[in-house]
Every structure is written in C-alpha cells, then in structure tokens.
Write an enzyme that holds these catalytic residues in place. Structure first.
Site, short mmCIF file in Angstrom:
data_model
loop_
_atom_site.label_atom_id
_atom_site.label_comp_id
_atom_site.label_asym_id
_atom_site.label_seq_id
_atom_site.Cartn_x
_atom_site.Cartn_y
_atom_site.Cartn_z
N GLY A 122 61.71 82.42 41.75
CA GLY A 122 61.54 81.03 42.16
C GLY A 122 62.86 80.35 42.43
O GLY A 122 63.94 80.90 42.18
N ALA A 128 71.54 81.13 56.36
CA ALA A 128 71.12 79.73 56.45
C ALA A 128 71.59 79.07 57.74
O ALA A 128 72.70 79.27 58.20
CB ALA A 128 71.65 78.95 55.26
N HIS A 185 78.90 76.99 47.12
CA HIS A 185 78.63 78.42 46.91
C HIS A 185 79.84 79.26 47.30
O HIS A 185 80.20 80.21 46.59
CB HIS A 185 77.41 78.87 47.73
CG HIS A 185 76.10 78.56 47.09
ND1 HIS A 185 75.14 79.52 46.90
CD2 HIS A 185 75.59 77.40 46.61
CE1 HIS A 185 74.09 78.97 46.30
NE2 HIS A 185 74.34 77.68 46.13
N GLU A 191 78.42 84.51 58.46
CA GLU A 191 77.28 83.63 58.70
C GLU A 191 76.50 84.19 59.87
O GLU A 191 77.04 84.31 60.97
CB GLU A 191 77.75 82.21 58.96
CG GLU A 191 78.40 81.58 57.74
CD GLU A 191 78.84 80.15 57.96
OE1 GLU A 191 78.34 79.50 58.90
OE2 GLU A 191 79.68 79.68 57.18
#
Length: 175
Positions: free
Chosen positions: A10, A36, A50, A62
C-alpha cells in the site's frame, strides 16, 4: 545475473525505501529509473526529496514509458513505479476526455515494453502499489485503471524471481 524482484504494498508502506536499501546491498552504484510524470509543483518537490535521500551513489534516469530505451546491462536497477508507469500508458490511449481509456490496448503495450526491457541481463527491482486492495471505486475510469494495474502486477509477479509485500515497513516474502 538476471534477476527480477517485485516489491508491492500500500501507499506509505515502505516499498521505495526497502527497494533502495536492497539495491544498495547489491551494488555500490545502483540505477534508479523513475517512471513518474511531474504533474505539479508538490510532486516535483517530492521527487527532489527522494533524489536527495538517495544521494550521489545513484544514477538517475527519468523515463515515463519506454524503459527499454535504457541499457542497464549488469547493473542493479530500481524501477519506481509500475503504478505510475501504467498511468502513462493508460491515459495515452485516448485523445479526448470523451473517450474511455482502453485497458486491453494499454495492457498489451505495457507487457510488450516490459518484456523488451527485461530481455537484458540486469537485476530489476520493480516497485508497485496494491491499489486493488481497497474498496471498489464508483468511477468507471478508476475501476478500469485498477484492473489494468492489477493485471500488470500479476504479469510482473509471474515473471519475478521474488515478490515482497510491504506491510507497515515490514517486508513479507510471498514468492
């Protein structure tokens, strides 16, 4: 050297931190592949925190969609995360807000890209969320996305050598 590890759980269960610690236990110079899309300033700041937490030992990549563009041969890589990666394929499937995202097309594109990416020799540590563990959404698009991500998680888990479920910061080996 090829190994696939999936870490699921979760939100705020400790998945990313555990994945990073695991990668560092296997390599002094691991790779972090962030899937992301930067949606807003708050999310951008979260990404920066992060990156600071990981420090200089990491190579950061990325890549929102095409993981296979990157050669990580003989490296240890954390791919964070499948959920956001699925989002990038899911919402790319329709041109207007009137059209509903096509789960089957997005799933097939994800599977093909996953298979292409993992064809190289490396240690892959995939992070994902168990979004289907909560209630059923009243929103049809959210239900379709939950289906997509759940099916992609199952696909990755079927290919994984090891699957770890994070519960309140505690890793539970399930495969």
């Amino acid at each position: 050297m090829k190994r696939i590890i999936m870490i699921t759980g979760g939100q705020r269960s400790g998945k990313s931190m555990y994945a990073e610690q695991l990668a560092l236990s296997m390599s002094e110079t691991p790779v972090y592949i962030a899937t992301a899309h930067v949606w807003d300033e708050e999310f951008k700041q979260r990404i920066l925190r992060h990156q600071e937490r990981r420090g200089m030992a990491w190579s950061n990549i990325e890549e929102e969609k095409y993981l296979s563009r990157h050669n990580i041969y003989n490296k240890v890589a954390v791919i964070d995360c499948i959920t956001l990666w699925c989002t990038n394929f899911f919402y790319n499937q329709h041109a207007t807000t009137e059209q509903q995202p096509n789960v089957d097309e997005a799933l097939e594109a994800l599977k093909a890209e996953f298979d292409k990416f993992i064809a190289q020799e490396a240690v892959f540590i995939f992070v994902t969320n168990e979004i289907g563990s909560g209630g059923v959404s009243r929103n049809i698009v959210q239900r379709r996305f939950t289906d997509l991500e759940g099916w992609m998680n199952q696909y990755v888990a079927s290919k994984a050598d090891e699957v770890i479920l994070m519960v309140s910061g505690i890793p539970v080996k399930i495969k």
